[in-house]
Motif scaffolding. Sequence first.
Motif, PDB file in Angstrom:
ATOM      1  N   VAL A  85     158.350  10.937  76.689  1.00  0.00           N
ATOM      2  CA  VAL A  85     158.245  11.105  78.144  1.00  0.00           C
ATOM      3  C   VAL A  85     159.389  11.974  78.661  1.00  0.00           C
ATOM      4  N   LEU A  86     160.615  11.667  78.234  1.00  0.00           N
ATOM      5  CA  LEU A  86     161.770  12.433  78.702  1.00  0.00           C
ATOM      6  C   LEU A  86     161.646  13.902  78.297  1.00  0.00           C
ATOM      7  N   ALA A  87     161.133  14.147  77.083  1.00  0.00           N
ATOM      8  CA  ALA A  87     160.969  15.525  76.602  1.00  0.00           C
ATOM      9  C   ALA A  87     159.863  16.270  77.349  1.00  0.00           C
ATOM     10  N   ALA A  88     158.840  15.542  77.789  1.00  0.00           N
ATOM     11  CA  ALA A  88     157.686  16.184  78.440  1.00  0.00           C
ATOM     12  C   ALA A  88     157.837  16.309  79.952  1.00  0.00           C
ATOM     13  N   THR A  89     158.914  15.729  80.513  1.00  0.00           N
ATOM     14  CA  THR A  89     159.091  15.737  81.978  1.00  0.00           C
ATOM     15  C   THR A  89     159.708  17.051  82.433  1.00  0.00           C
ATOM     16  N   ASP A  90     159.044  17.703  83.388  1.00  0.00           N
ATOM     17  CA  ASP A  90     159.571  18.935  83.963  1.00  0.00           C
ATOM     18  C   ASP A  90     160.708  18.583  84.932  1.00  0.00           C
ATOM     19  N   PHE A  91     160.432  17.652  85.855  1.00  0.00           N
ATOM     20  CA  PHE A  91     161.453  17.193  86.801  1.00  0.00           C
ATOM     21  C   PHE A  91     160.983  15.880  87.408  1.00  0.00           C
ATOM     22  N   LEU A 132     147.470  12.354  79.567  1.00  0.00           N
ATOM     23  CA  LEU A 132     148.217  12.717  80.772  1.00  0.00           C
ATOM     24  C   LEU A 132     148.509  14.202  80.676  1.00  0.00           C
ATOM     25  N   LYS A 133     147.947  14.973  81.572  1.00  0.00           N
ATOM     26  CA  LYS A 133     148.028  16.435  81.445  1.00  0.00           C
ATOM     27  C   LYS A 133     149.312  17.007  82.039  1.00  0.00           C
ATOM     28  N   ALA A 134     149.761  18.097  81.437  1.00  0.00           N
ATOM     29  CA  ALA A 134     150.893  18.864  81.983  1.00  0.00           C
ATOM     30  C   ALA A 134     150.599  19.190  83.444  1.00  0.00           C
ATOM     31  N   GLY A 135     151.627  19.102  84.292  1.00  0.00           N
ATOM     32  CA  GLY A 135     151.433  19.375  85.723  1.00  0.00           C
ATOM     33  C   GLY A 135     151.077  18.132  86.519  1.00  0.00           C
ATOM     34  N   SER A 136     150.745  17.053  85.815  1.00  0.00           N
ATOM     35  CA  SER A 136     150.411  15.803  86.519  1.00  0.00           C
ATOM     36  C   SER A 136     151.615  15.288  87.303  1.00  0.00           C
ATOM     37  N   TYR A 137     151.309  14.707  88.453  1.00  0.00           N
ATOM     38  CA  TYR A 137     152.298  14.055  89.293  1.00  0.00           C
ATOM     39  C   TYR A 137     152.083  12.553  89.094  1.00  0.00           C
ATOM     40  N   ILE A 138     153.124  11.838  88.643  1.00  0.00           N
ATOM     41  CA  ILE A 138     152.942  10.424  88.308  1.00  0.00           C
ATOM     42  C   ILE A 138     153.951   9.541  89.038  1.00  0.00           C
ATOM     43  N   LEU A 139     153.432   8.587  89.781  1.00  0.00           N
ATOM     44  CA  LEU A 139     154.282   7.583  90.433  1.00  0.00           C
ATOM     45  C   LEU A 139     154.553   6.490  89.405  1.00  0.00           C
ATOM     46  N   SER A 140     155.837   6.245  89.123  1.00  0.00           N
ATOM     47  CA  SER A 140     156.175   5.406  87.975  1.00  0.00           C
ATOM     48  C   SER A 140     156.201   3.910  88.267  1.00  0.00           C
ATOM     49  N   GLU A 176     159.493   4.747  94.999  1.00  0.00           N
ATOM     50  CA  GLU A 176     159.203   5.032  93.594  1.00  0.00           C
ATOM     51  C   GLU A 176     159.854   6.353  93.174  1.00  0.00           C
ATOM     52  N   ILE A 177     159.983   6.528  91.865  1.00  0.00           N
ATOM     53  CA  ILE A 177     160.399   7.833  91.326  1.00  0.00           C
ATOM     54  C   ILE A 177     159.174   8.485  90.708  1.00  0.00           C
ATOM     55  N   ALA A 178     158.917   9.727  91.110  1.00  0.00           N
ATOM     56  CA  ALA A 178     157.762  10.462  90.600  1.00  0.00           C
ATOM     57  C   ALA A 178     158.190  11.395  89.475  1.00  0.00           C
ATOM     58  N   PHE A 179     157.363  11.456  88.449  1.00  0.00           N
ATOM     59  CA  PHE A 179     157.585  12.358  87.318  1.00  0.00           C
ATOM     60  C   PHE A 179     156.549  13.471  87.372  1.00  0.00           C
ATOM     61  N   VAL A 180     156.972  14.706  87.135  1.00  0.00           N
ATOM     62  CA  VAL A 180     156.035  15.811  86.992  1.00  0.00           C
ATOM     63  C   VAL A 180     156.173  16.345  85.565  1.00  0.00           C
ATOM     64  N   LEU A 181     155.055  16.425  84.864  1.00  0.00           N
ATOM     65  CA  LEU A 181     155.087  16.771  83.435  1.00  0.00           C
ATOM     66  C   LEU A 181     154.990  18.271  83.198  1.00  0.00           C
ATOM     67  N   LYS A 182     155.699  18.737  82.165  1.00  0.00           N
ATOM     68  CA  LYS A 182     155.533  20.145  81.740  1.00  0.00           C
ATOM     69  C   LYS A 182     154.665  20.236  80.484  1.00  0.00           C
ATOM     70  N   ASP A 183     154.517  19.105  79.781  1.00  0.00           N
ATOM     71  CA  ASP A 183     153.674  19.039  78.579  1.00  0.00           C
ATOM     72  C   ASP A 183     152.724  17.859  78.706  1.00  0.00           C
ATOM     73  N   ASP A 184     151.613  17.925  77.982  1.00  0.00           N
ATOM     74  CA  ASP A 184     150.694  16.785  77.922  1.00  0.00           C
ATOM     75  C   ASP A 184     151.387  15.614  77.234  1.00  0.00           C
ATOM     76  N   LEU A 185     150.987  14.413  77.606  1.00  0.00           N
ATOM     77  CA  LEU A 185     151.430  13.204  76.897  1.00  0.00           C
ATOM     78  C   LEU A 185     150.184  12.484  76.391  1.00  0.00           C
ATOM     79  N   THR A 186     150.195  12.169  75.116  1.00  0.00           N
ATOM     80  CA  THR A 186     149.034  11.552  74.493  1.00  0.00           C
ATOM     81  C   THR A 186     149.412  10.232  73.844  1.00  0.00           C
ATOM     82  N   GLY A 187     148.642   9.198  74.130  1.00  0.00           N
ATOM     83  CA  GLY A 187     148.792   7.916  73.442  1.00  0.00           C
ATOM     84  C   GLY A 187     147.686   7.775  72.422  1.00  0.00           C
ATOM     85  N   PRO A 188     147.719   6.788  71.566  1.00  0.00           N
ATOM     86  CA  PRO A 188     148.726   5.730  71.447  1.00  0.00           C
ATOM     87  C   PRO A 188     150.033   6.240  70.808  1.00  0.00           C
ATOM     88  N   GLY A 189     151.029   5.391  70.838  1.00  0.00           N
ATOM     89  CA  GLY A 189     152.295   5.739  70.171  1.00  0.00           C
ATOM     90  C   GLY A 189     153.225   6.601  70.991  1.00  0.00           C
TER      91      GLY A 189
END
Length: 263
Positions: free
Chosen positions: A129-135, A225-233, A110-123
Amino acid sequence: MMALDKKIIDELAIHCEKAEVEAYEITKITDDYPEMTYEDAYDIQWKARANKEAKGHKIVGMKMGLTSQAKMKQMGVPNPCYGYLADYFAYGDGAEIKIDELIHPKVEAEIAFVLKDDLTGPGCHIGDVLAATDFVMPAVEIIDSRYKDFKFDLKSVIADNSSSSRYVTGGRMRDIKDLDLKTLGVVMEINGEVVQLGAGAAVLGHPATAIAMLANMMGERGEILKAGSYILSGAITAAMSVKKGDNVTVKFQDLGTLTMKFV
C-alpha cells in the motif's frame, strides 16, 4: 453460497439505491430476507454500483467502514466493510452540503489515499500500500445510513453501500513518506466547539492497513483497486450528527484544514 437469487438481488439493489438517491428511510433488509449472506450483501452493493454506472455516473473510489477495533467488536464482526464512492458524492473544501438531500447525516474525519499503482489481493500488505500510494490528503466523510432509527446489521449496511453519501476533500496533498500516519492528529469542531479528537492509529493501528484489507476483500471477488482511485481509509473520529446551519471544521496535523456548511 448464495442464499438469494439474482432477481431478488437486483430488486434489493434498486430498493437500496432509490432510498439513497431520494433520501428516504427503509427498514433493514435482513428483516425480510434473514437468509441473506455477506456475499449476497456485496452482490447487492455491486449491482447498485453497476446501476449507477449505467446511468452515467462515474465511480471515483472506495471507502472503508467499521475500521476501529471498538466498532468491529460492537458490531460483532471480524472485518471492516467497504463501499464505493460515486462522482456526485465529492465536494471541495468550503462546500455547502444540502441537508435535505440526506436523511440523518453524520461527519467523521478520515485520511484519503490516492493510488499511483493498482493494488491486487489476496496477499496485499501494508508495504504494498505504501509503495502504491501517490499521495494522501484529508477528508471528511458524511455518512448517512438509509435505515430507519439507525437499526441495522452489517449485512444490511453492506447492501446499503456501507452508509456512503458525501465526502469533502481538499487541504494539502502530502507524500506518505513525509508523515507519520499513526500519530497524525485530528481536531473536529462544530460551530466553533471542539467535539472530537483523534489520531491515525484509530484506523486499525495504521490507516494503510485498512487499504491493504480493502484490496484483499476486493480480491475475493476478483476485483482490483485501480491506480488513480481515491480511497477513504476509515474514521479517525467518532461520527457526529449534523443539522441544518452547522459549520464543521476539521484540522489535520500536517494536512491542513477542511470546512463545510450544512444548508
